[in-house]
Design a protein around this motif. Structure first.
Motif, short mmCIF file in Angstrom:
data_model
loop_
_atom_site.label_atom_id
_atom_site.label_comp_id
_atom_site.label_asym_id
_atom_site.label_seq_id
_atom_site.Cartn_x
_atom_site.Cartn_y
_atom_site.Cartn_z
N ARG A 1 62.11 63.57 49.82
CA ARG A 1 60.99 64.02 50.65
C ARG A 1 59.68 63.91 49.87
NH1 ARG A 1 62.80 69.16 52.96
NH2 ARG A 1 64.55 67.77 53.26
N PRO A 2 58.61 63.44 50.54
CA PRO A 2 57.27 63.44 49.94
C PRO A 2 56.51 64.69 50.37
CG PRO A 2 57.27 62.05 51.87
CD PRO A 2 58.66 62.64 51.78
N SER A 3 55.46 65.02 49.64
CA SER A 3 54.72 66.24 49.94
C SER A 3 53.27 65.97 50.29
CB SER A 3 54.77 67.17 48.73
OG SER A 3 54.14 66.57 47.60
N ASP A 4 52.98 64.75 50.76
CA ASP A 4 51.58 64.38 50.96
C ASP A 4 51.23 63.96 52.39
OD1 ASP A 4 53.14 62.08 50.73
OD2 ASP A 4 51.48 60.88 49.98
N ASN A 5 52.18 64.08 53.33
CA ASN A 5 51.90 63.61 54.69
C ASN A 5 51.35 64.73 55.57
OD1 ASN A 5 52.87 60.74 54.80
ND2 ASN A 5 54.71 61.72 53.99
N SER A 6 50.18 64.49 56.14
CA SER A 6 49.57 65.49 57.02
C SER A 6 50.30 65.51 58.35
CB SER A 6 48.10 65.16 57.25
OG SER A 6 47.98 63.97 58.02
N VAL A 7 50.10 66.56 59.13
CA VAL A 7 50.77 66.67 60.43
C VAL A 7 50.28 65.60 61.40
CG1 VAL A 7 51.29 69.12 60.23
CG2 VAL A 7 49.09 68.40 61.22
#
Length: 564
Positions: free
Chosen positions: A542-548
């Motif tokens: 999982r990445p932690s940088d994608n906005s909604v």
């Protein structure tokens, strides 16, 4: 009754079963006796095919639409017939004890073996016929009141109807009890049919009203747009990529207010199945999924009015008929660049054929562009692989595997009949993640879960979300964005990194966490990885940088199951 299904040595037991069998075929006059009869017969089975045949026999003798709904029938089968006293278990060293991803089967799983299947070769699955692992596809719909209706059932109805996407295609499995704990440097996981202290049922076996079912239901495929024009879960559908978390929730709400999209609980289930069946902490190298199908080529020859691109034979040899591509005019290598998909995107390769032009052999890659032709220019027209459509593994001869090769990283995987890692990240709907900073200046990364899909937000973390405080990741201040590797995952209903300092993709959970700290900000739940990600991709990734609101080629909307 097939003789090869029954092998009960005790004469008294045989007589009792024969008496119960008479009741079973008498129009369901005594459902309890019939279910008990079939419970004993299932216990004698040695293959999934035998259990499948018993299910067909049981259903045909018992189903009366005036007496039972299909939900009630399946409650009987999973709750009364699929019963045993086995305990299936596995143990792994925690990363601090050993970096290995290999565990050891325990309890009644000792001696059982799993080898995934392909469309040509059936592997070995010693679990597939057992009550806790036997699974079944159905076509279902969640209702606005939280309940659900089942329309088509595998083995009973045409499989084309089950998978059509008219309704959502789910995979049912017995709603068993599981327990997971750490002790003396090891992680233990056990599963069984009956309640014991510390054991819990799967959350996917409970609807949002709180009703618990004898089965748990999970989506078989990523989401797609069905014949009705609405989003659904069925086979042969293009992925709903280029779509954000926000837009995905909106699309599912257009189908019904009770829907929001995929649940992170499905990801945890697949991780646990990988552990319980293969004694592996990660799927990479066992059933890899599409992590290394990153091919981009310019046309080798110019043509006019075609639905194909001519490549060199060496280039075309890397592509699969039935996989998906985009075509445009090359402008860099980013698939998100409009020029690179200006001709088409998410189009299936229908054939690859060698052609000879002027004494040179080319490979023509044909695509289904709906009859709309286009011109190609050598050195400029650009073909790139795209995420797969649903149903790639429909012909696999087992519940686990991939069509051609389950370790090559070029195609989606399948585990317990569920297709995963289609070459794009799965965007889950019921989790939102949040970055913040604490009083020490360190970064905190938290997981918020909404248990009711009708209350899932497309934009923000609302009061309907629960913060899983035990899962807070603390990242030292000054940390910059980078891929790290996951050591272990947390004991939780959701898949969440526990330790991110593994030395590489071959150890720990064999998957990566893109740690991209921020002082604040809500993030969408993107999981699994994309076709270009290689070693970082995997069930735990999982990445932690994608906005909604972020929408890209490499993120696809998922489908809901029963939970919530």
């Amino acid at each position: 009754m097939s003789d090869n299904v029954i092998n009960i040595p005790r004469e008294s037991t045989m007589k009792a079963l024969m008496e119960m069998q008479k009741m079973a075929v008498a129009g369901g006059a005594n459902p309890g006796a019939a279910d008990l009869c079939y419970k004993y017969m299932v216990a004698q089975c040695t293959s999934k095919e035998q259990v499948d045949n018993l299910f067909i026999e049981w259903w045909k003798s018992q189903y009366d639409a005036s007496k039972f709904t299909k939900v009630e029938m399946l409650e009987r089968w999973f709750g009364r017939v699929l019963e045993d006293d086995r305990v299936h278990g596995v143990s792994f060293p925690l990363f601090a004890t050993s970096s290995t991803a290999i565990g050891e089967l325990t309890d009644d799983s000792v001696g059982l073996k799993c080898v995934p299947s392909t469309a040509k070769t059936q592997g070995q699955d010693d679990f597939a016929h057992l009550p806790q692992f036997w699974c079944l596809e159905v076509s279902a719909e969640k209702k606005t009141d939280g309940s659900h209706e089942i329309f088509y059932v595998e083995h009973i109805d045409d499989i084309k109807d089950v998978r059509s996407g008219e309704h959502l295609c789910w995979v049912l499995q017995k709603n068993t009890y599981t327990k997971e704990w750490d002790e003396d440097g090891y992680r233990y996981l056990k599963m069984k049919c009956h309640q014991s202290t510390g054991y819990e049922l799967w959350p996917e076996g409970r609807d949002r009203t709180g009703r618990v079912y004898a089965y748990a239901a999970r989506p078989k495929y990523y989401a797609g747009i069905g014949a009705s024009g609405k989003i659904t879960c069925g086979t042969g559908l293009a992925p709903v990529n280029w779509t954000s978390h926000t837009a995905g929730v909106t699309k599912w709400r257009d189908r019904g207010t009770q829907y929001s999209g995929a649940s992170g609980k499905t990801i945890k289930f697949l991780d646990r199945m990988m552990r319980l069946k293969y004694a592996r902490k990660g799927n990479s190298g066992t059933i890899e999924g599409c992590s290394s199908y990153n091919y981009q080529y310019t046309a080798a020859y110019s043509e006019e009015g075609v639905e194909r691109v001519l490549l060199t034979p060496e280039q075309a040899a890397n592509l699969f008929v039935g996989s998906s591509v985009q075509i445009g005019i090359q402008s860099g290598t980013d698939r998100n660049t409009a020029s690179n998909y200006s001709v088409c995107r998410n189009k299936l390769i229908t054939a690859i054929k060698d052609v000879e032009i002027g004494g040179t052999t080319y490979s023509a890659v044909y695509v289904d562009n709906g009859g709309t032709t286009f011109d190609t220019t050598a050195g400029s027209t650009y073909l790139s692989t795209d995420p797969y459509w649903s149903g790639w593994n429909d012909d696999v001869l087992g519940t686990d595997g991939s069509k051609y090769n389950y370790t090559n990283g070029k195609e989606p995987g399948m585990l317990q009949k569920i297709e995963f890692m289609n070459g794009s990240y799965l965007i889950i709907s019921d989790e939102l993640w949040q970055w913040s900073t604490d009083e020490n200046g360190d970064y905190n990364f938290d997981c918020f879960v909404c248990e009711d899909q009708s209350k899932v937000s497309g934009t923000a973390i609302t009061e309907d979300y629960k913060k899983l405080t035990a899962l807070t990741m603390v990242i030292p201040k000054g940390t910059t964005g980078k891929w790290t590797y996951i050591e272990d995952t947390a004991i939780s209903d959701v898949e969440w990194p526990l330790g991110i300092d593994a030395s590489g993709s071959g150890v720990g959970c064999k998957a990566g966490f893109y740690c991209y700290p921020a002082a604040s900000g809500v993030r969408a739940g993107w999981c699994w990885g994309a076709l270009r990600d290689g070693g970082v991709a995997g069930l735990a990734c999982r990445p932690s940088d994608n906005s909604v609101g972020g929408a890209y080629w490499c993120g696809s909307v998922g489908s809901p199951g029963l939970a919530g």
